[in-house]
Design an enzyme around this catalytic site. Structure first.
Site, PDB file in Angstrom:
ATOM      1  N   TYR A  62       0.869  -1.172  -0.010  1.00 22.14           N
ATOM      2  CA  TYR A  62      -0.016  -0.053   0.139  1.00 22.14           C
ATOM      3  C   TYR A  62       0.843   1.163   0.097  1.00 22.14           C
ATOM      4  CZ  TYR A  62      -3.953   2.924   1.588  1.00 22.14           C
ATOM      5  OH  TYR A  62      -4.823   3.961   1.641  1.00 22.14           O
ATOM      6  N   LYS A  75       0.974   4.136  -2.745  1.00 26.54           N
ATOM      7  CA  LYS A  75       0.737   5.615  -2.458  1.00 26.54           C
ATOM      8  C   LYS A  75       1.753   6.519  -2.792  1.00 26.54           C
ATOM      9  CE  LYS A  75      -3.695   4.739  -1.349  1.00 26.54           C
ATOM     10  NZ  LYS A  75      -4.762   5.360  -2.478  1.00 26.54           N
TER      11      LYS A  75
HETATM   12  P1  NAP Z   1     -13.654   2.343   0.970  1.00 24.36           P
HETATM   13  O1  NAP Z   1     -14.591   2.921   1.922  1.00 24.36           O
HETATM   14  O2  NAP Z   1     -13.065   0.811   1.374  1.00 24.36           O
HETATM   15  O3  NAP Z   1     -14.015   2.381  -0.322  1.00 24.36           O
HETATM   16  C1  NAP Z   1     -13.378   2.148  -1.553  1.00 24.36           C
HETATM   17  C2  NAP Z   1     -13.822   2.557  -2.786  1.00 24.36           C
HETATM   18  O4  NAP Z   1     -13.169   2.043  -3.905  1.00 24.36           O
HETATM   19  C3  NAP Z   1     -15.032   1.903  -3.131  1.00 24.36           C
HETATM   20  O5  NAP Z   1     -16.269   2.824  -3.506  1.00 24.36           O
HETATM   21  C4  NAP Z   1     -14.867   0.742  -4.032  1.00 24.36           C
HETATM   22  O6  NAP Z   1     -15.974   0.216  -4.859  1.00 24.36           O
HETATM   23  C5  NAP Z   1     -13.687   1.379  -4.775  1.00 24.36           C
HETATM   24  N1  NAP Z   1     -13.012   0.468  -5.547  1.00 24.36           N
HETATM   25  C6  NAP Z   1     -11.943  -0.343  -5.116  1.00 24.36           C
HETATM   26  N2  NAP Z   1     -11.623  -1.231  -5.906  1.00 24.36           N
HETATM   27  C7  NAP Z   1     -11.952  -0.699  -7.086  1.00 24.36           C
HETATM   28  C8  NAP Z   1     -11.464  -1.014  -8.477  1.00 24.36           C
HETATM   29  N3  NAP Z   1     -10.537  -1.906  -8.805  1.00 24.36           N
HETATM   30  N4  NAP Z   1     -11.975  -0.299  -9.530  1.00 24.36           N
HETATM   31  C9  NAP Z   1     -13.213   0.799  -9.055  1.00 24.36           C
HETATM   32  N5  NAP Z   1     -13.289   1.220  -8.002  1.00 24.36           N
HETATM   33  C10 NAP Z   1     -12.862   0.259  -6.914  1.00 24.36           C
HETATM   34  O7  NAP Z   1     -12.217   3.249   1.198  1.00 24.36           O
HETATM   35  P2  NAP Z   1     -12.034   4.565   1.634  1.00 24.36           P
HETATM   36  O8  NAP Z   1     -11.421   4.364   3.031  1.00 24.36           O
HETATM   37  O9  NAP Z   1     -13.073   5.571   1.160  1.00 24.36           O
HETATM   38  O10 NAP Z   1     -10.665   4.817   0.713  1.00 24.36           O
HETATM   39  C11 NAP Z   1     -10.807   5.528  -0.663  1.00 24.36           C
HETATM   40  C12 NAP Z   1      -9.431   6.225  -1.007  1.00 24.36           C
HETATM   41  O11 NAP Z   1      -8.649   6.761   0.228  1.00 24.36           O
HETATM   42  C13 NAP Z   1      -8.399   4.861  -1.311  1.00 24.36           C
HETATM   43  O12 NAP Z   1      -7.676   5.205  -2.240  1.00 24.36           O
HETATM   44  C14 NAP Z   1      -7.653   4.692   0.035  1.00 24.36           C
HETATM   45  O13 NAP Z   1      -6.225   4.205  -0.053  1.00 24.36           O
HETATM   46  C15 NAP Z   1      -7.518   6.251   0.519  1.00 24.36           C
HETATM   47  N6  NAP Z   1      -7.191   6.580   1.767  1.00 24.36           N
HETATM   48  C16 NAP Z   1      -8.169   5.902   2.985  1.00 24.36           C
HETATM   49  C17 NAP Z   1      -7.693   6.092   4.218  1.00 24.36           C
HETATM   50  C18 NAP Z   1      -8.766   5.999   5.407  1.00 24.36           C
HETATM   51  O14 NAP Z   1      -8.427   6.016   6.408  1.00 24.36           O
HETATM   52  N7  NAP Z   1      -9.745   5.549   5.053  1.00 24.36           N
HETATM   53  C19 NAP Z   1      -6.643   6.532   4.459  1.00 24.36           C
HETATM   54  C20 NAP Z   1      -5.588   7.110   3.523  1.00 24.36           C
HETATM   55  C21 NAP Z   1      -5.864   6.866   2.334  1.00 24.36           C
HETATM   56  P3  NAP Z   1     -17.100  -1.028  -4.802  1.00 24.36           P
HETATM   57  O15 NAP Z   1     -17.917  -0.146  -3.621  1.00 24.36           O
HETATM   58  O16 NAP Z   1     -17.661  -0.942  -6.076  1.00 24.36           O
HETATM   59  O17 NAP Z   1     -16.232  -1.942  -3.982  1.00 24.36           O
END
Ligand code: NAP
Length: 247
Positions: free
Chosen positions: A156, A160
């Site tokens: 990851y 990133k």
């Molecule tokens: P999440 O709640 O798990 O949601 C992930 C989203 O990505 C969902 O809409 C999912 O679609 C979609 N997705 C996953 N794989 C995909 C693919 N191959 N093609 C198209 N869509 C895909 O995650 P989140 O926490 O909101 O994270 C969003 C972004 O923020 C990510 O890049 C993550 O790495 C980054 N981030 C998050 C955090 C955190 O603390 N949450 C921290 C740092 C960075 P489906 O619903 O259809 O599966």
């Protein structure tokens, strides 16, 4: 922050940060392409909410890890809305493991979605964006793990970190076309991705956050809105949205 007349494509907009971003950009007046991979019902729900607030939305399924599906995603957006102004590369997954135990599939899946997915969508959107000759905004969702690394997240963090370097390079490439490229680096945000953390792990994380709480998806979306609508002279930057975690 008025996005009336603009079209935004948000990948992974069915849940979490992507969902909040789609709703926030739409509430600023943008038409929004709501991309998802597997969760169609959640994506349709986001579309419904956007329409209830008077903006337009289009739901398109595409796996960002697959270039041809990203081409289809961008073509669907252009066919429907006739233009595209903002791309938010948000889709992402985790497959955490210590490196000694990390399977090749866990490494590859995270690189394919989180890093190659950003390349795929940027590459697919570039031609229409340049053809429009009206500038544009690309915002990539990275992570503080891509700056500082994280034990159990070599895959990851590598992806990133790659997104951050990619964003800076693309900012230099596209500046002369008035297309800005920036990254946001969230810390710990309350979504399904962090829902799997144990209480003990959460306590450890909280002790390192000056604001004393996890972030909300809407708080990341607000920074993305700023980069998408104002911030005319900001490009190649990484903005941490982490309550101080990365200090
Ligand atoms: P999440 O709640 O798990 O949601 C992930 C989203 O990505 C969902 O809409 C999912 O679609 C979609 N997705 C996953 N794989 C995909 C693919 N191959 N093609 C198209 N869509 C895909 O995650 P989140 O926490 O909101 O994270 C969003 C972004 O923020 C990510 O890049 C993550 O790495 C980054 N981030 C998050 C955090 C955190 O603390 N949450 C921290 C740092 C960075 P489906 O619903 O259809 O599966």
């Amino acid at each position: 922050m008025d996005l009336t007349g603009k079209t935004a494509l948000v990948t992974g907009a069915s849940r979490g940060i992507g969902r909040a971003t789609a709703l926030t950009l739409a509430s600023a007046g943008a038409s929004v392409v709501v991309n998802y991979n597997s969760n169609e019902n959640a994506a349709e729900e986001v579309k419904k909410q956007i329409e209830n607030h008077g903006s337009s939305a289009l739901v398109v399924r595409a796996d960002v890890a697959d270039y041809s599906q990203c081409e289809h995603l961008v073509k669907s957006a252009i066919d429907h809305f006739k233009r595209i102004d903002i791309l938010v590369n948000n889709a992402g997954i985790t497959r955490d493991n210590l490196l000694a135990r990390m399977k090749e599939e866990e490494w590859q899946a995270v690189i394919d979605t989180n890093l190659n997915g950003v390349y795929n969508c940027c590459r697919a959107v570039l031609r229409p964006l340049l053809k429009q000759k009206s500038g544009g905004r690309i915002i990539n969702v990275a992570s503080v793990a891509g700056i500082h690394g994280n034990s159990g997240q070599a895959n990851y963090s590598a992806a990133k970190g790659g997104v951050i370097a990619f964003s800076r390079s693309l900012a230099k490439e596209l500046g002369s076309r008035n297309i800005t490229v920036n990254a946001v680096a969230p810390g710990f945000i309350e979504t399904e991705m962090t829902g799997v953390l144990s209480d003990e792990m959460k306590e450890q994380v909280l002790s390192r956050i000056a604001l004393g709480r996890l972030g909300k998806p809407e708080e990341v979306a607000d920074v993305i809105l700023f980069l998408a609508s104002s911030a005319d002279y900001v490009t190649g930057q990484v903005i941490a949205v982490d309550g101080s975690l990365s200090m």
